[in-house]
Design an enzyme around this catalytic site. Sequence first.
Site, PDB file in Angstrom:
ATOM      1  N   HIS A   1      95.660   5.107 -62.970  1.00 44.10           N
ATOM      2  CA  HIS A   1      95.824   6.554 -62.801  1.00 44.10           C
ATOM      3  C   HIS A   1      95.828   6.828 -61.308  1.00 44.10           C
ATOM      4  CE1 HIS A   1      95.263  10.825 -63.816  1.00 44.10           C
ATOM      5  NE2 HIS A   1      94.367  10.872 -62.852  1.00 44.10           N
TER       6      HIS A   1
ATOM      7  N   ASP B   1      99.754  10.874 -73.571  1.00 39.06           N
ATOM      8  CA  ASP B   1      98.555  11.275 -72.842  1.00 39.06           C
ATOM      9  C   ASP B   1      97.631  12.109 -73.735  1.00 39.06           C
ATOM     10  OD1 ASP B   1      96.938  11.027 -70.704  1.00 39.06           O
ATOM     11  OD2 ASP B   1      97.981  12.437 -69.409  1.00 39.06           O
TER      12      ASP B   1
END
Lengths: 433, 317
Positions: A188, A314
């Site tokens: 990330h 997500d």
Amino acid sequence: MLSERRPILLANARVVDPSRDLDLVADVLIADGLVRDIKRGIGAAGVPEGTEVVDCAGKVVAPGLVDMRAFIGEPGAEYRETFASASQAAAAGGVTTIVCQPDTHPPIDDPATVDFVMRRARDTAIVKVVPMAALTKGLKGEEMTEFGLLKAAGAVAFTDGARSVTNAKVMRRALTYARDFDALIVHHTEDPNLSSDGVMNEGEYAARLGLLGIPKTAETIMLERDVRLVGLAGSRYHAASLTCADSLEVLKRAKDAGLRITASASINHITLNELDVGSYRTFCKVTPPLRPESDRVALVEALCSGLVDVIMSDHDPQDVETKRLPFAEATPGAIGVETMLVAGLRLVHSGDVPLPTLIRAMSTRPAELLGLPGGTLKPGAPADVIVVDLDTPWVLDREDLKSKCKNSPFDEARLQGRVVRTMVSGRTVFEFV
Amino acid sequence: MNVAPKPAFVLRQRHLLGIEGLSREEIVGLLDLAGEFVDLNRRVEKKTTSLRGRTQINLFFEASTRTQASFELAGKRLGADVMNMSVASSSIRKGETLMDTAITLNAMHPDILVVRHNASGAVKLLADKVDCSVVNAGDGAHEHPTQALLDALTIRRNKGRIEGLTVAICGDITHSRVARSNFLLLNAMDARVRVIAPSTLLPPGIERFGVEVYRDMREGLKDADIVMMLRLQRERMNGSFIPSSTEYFAYYGLDEKKLAYAKPDALVMHPGPMNRGVEINSTVADGARSLIREQVEMGVAVRMAILEALSRNLPNA
């Protein structure tokens, strides 16, 4: 709705198999949990006795989706989502493999937890679930986890979920060590110091709403750093969720230089922009934040060119207590496993993305990157197959969603097309009636 | 001043959540109505009865002395029953407090809720859950509409107009709801708006707010009719957004010397409470060109006008 595994013929379908660049009208024969044959005119005559024949004229048959980034609450946050509830949502959305994230309580950072997750999912989920394991112990960003043992236990990649490893030395060591096991590092890319108090994309719109912004630079700085480190280590690296044109430039340079770098974008970032936050809609508060329309358009172009490899959901279930709050205080996250395909179909219907490109990014590419057997309709492959009606218009009511939490940014959205059948290893686990 | 006849003026909304959404006519209507209340407030007998029987609850999730007092007086002078509730936003989990309090208060059938909250958008969130009219008394860094209206009334009474004036707003623009509401109102009234601040206290995208941006007081104050200073919160002073309050005062604090850059008849405003010696010195704050005390007086009148206007839309009115 688990049906017994009798052979099934999906007849007269438009078959889209990006793994072999197939897009043709044909019959698909499924038996013993495998794709047996794809060709025109197999017909009822050419199938084994007892085969169920389903007319799929006007519908699409494609490999089931592999959702590369979904947060499930097990272990530790079962009130938000369980493997059972997530898999029901996945099946309804055409997802046949969920790749769950390790930022749980406790985190998935040792082989025993990987084993727990896989057994628990096997016993309770109706689709396949495979875990990513933590990149660092306790997700603390300090010490790398046991890549070898975790991979042997079944972890398909390594990530700290929605956290970034800020220490460059730790990241470099992890990337270097990962190479020996050919482990995929998924990261990330968001510098937490730069994003710090921000709650939405930095810019005019955030300023008007009186909300603190998160600059795109928080993402590109971290990505630039990682590209340099991958250059040193030579390992396989995947950017977990890119959102802006600047990042795509960095990605392109890295790919052109021959680095083994790939990237995902979330369904939210390719279909929504910062204006969808509207007057403080917390369902549109996600990490990284929704960006301006120009960045969304850049992502769509990158999807078409193959620069962006994967579209993932997500999926991040948040309940009312963490969402029905002032925007700055609400927890980021949106559910998506059930809606990612239909949301993506918006881009197909608008003519921006060809259907095979979408299926490739949601199924074939993630399966390849993670070394999973799905993502293809090649004869002999596991019959993880979906049947999609591209045309029927409908309005999404979040209460109809199967996730435990209802924080969908597509609530009340007008959609066109839906999954009508989902098969996992030849078993029909979802049918829309 | 021309005062519109009372029945002519109606707000086209149930709540006052921001300057955004108010038309120029509505702004002028509110200012005209407020002008009448200024006269009333200077009499010995200050009470009217237009809100008699109505219940007004002031719900403050963020500490406030003057705004809360101003709303309380405004409600009482119109004859409403006024209740003050201060909820320390740190003591309980904020969001739960907000929603639960809203639902609880709603069950008591108030007619008007006056709400201040430290989070942008919180007042709107609450307004969506209640049946009464809601007045935004400040939400995060979003809007503070009554402040902008009282500023406008103060300007209009001293300059005779708002249109065409140059108003320089100086200080912490990034975190200021007063600045945002003033941008909207002053632009709607065709004033020329400038902002003056160090770059760390300017929000990204500020150039698209219809304001001229300056980083230097000498340039920014040139030909200004109104100098509006903003409060700088203490926690932002030491090294985080600016190096020190001393350096801030040196470059952005208003003193006689910097005020001399503006027009000779320029007037000084501040929404309060002031940090004397940080953004403004006492000589200027208390000087002949300061409108700061008049702003407080206008505050009560403007809030009476808003309560009155909203009450005209209440059921059975």
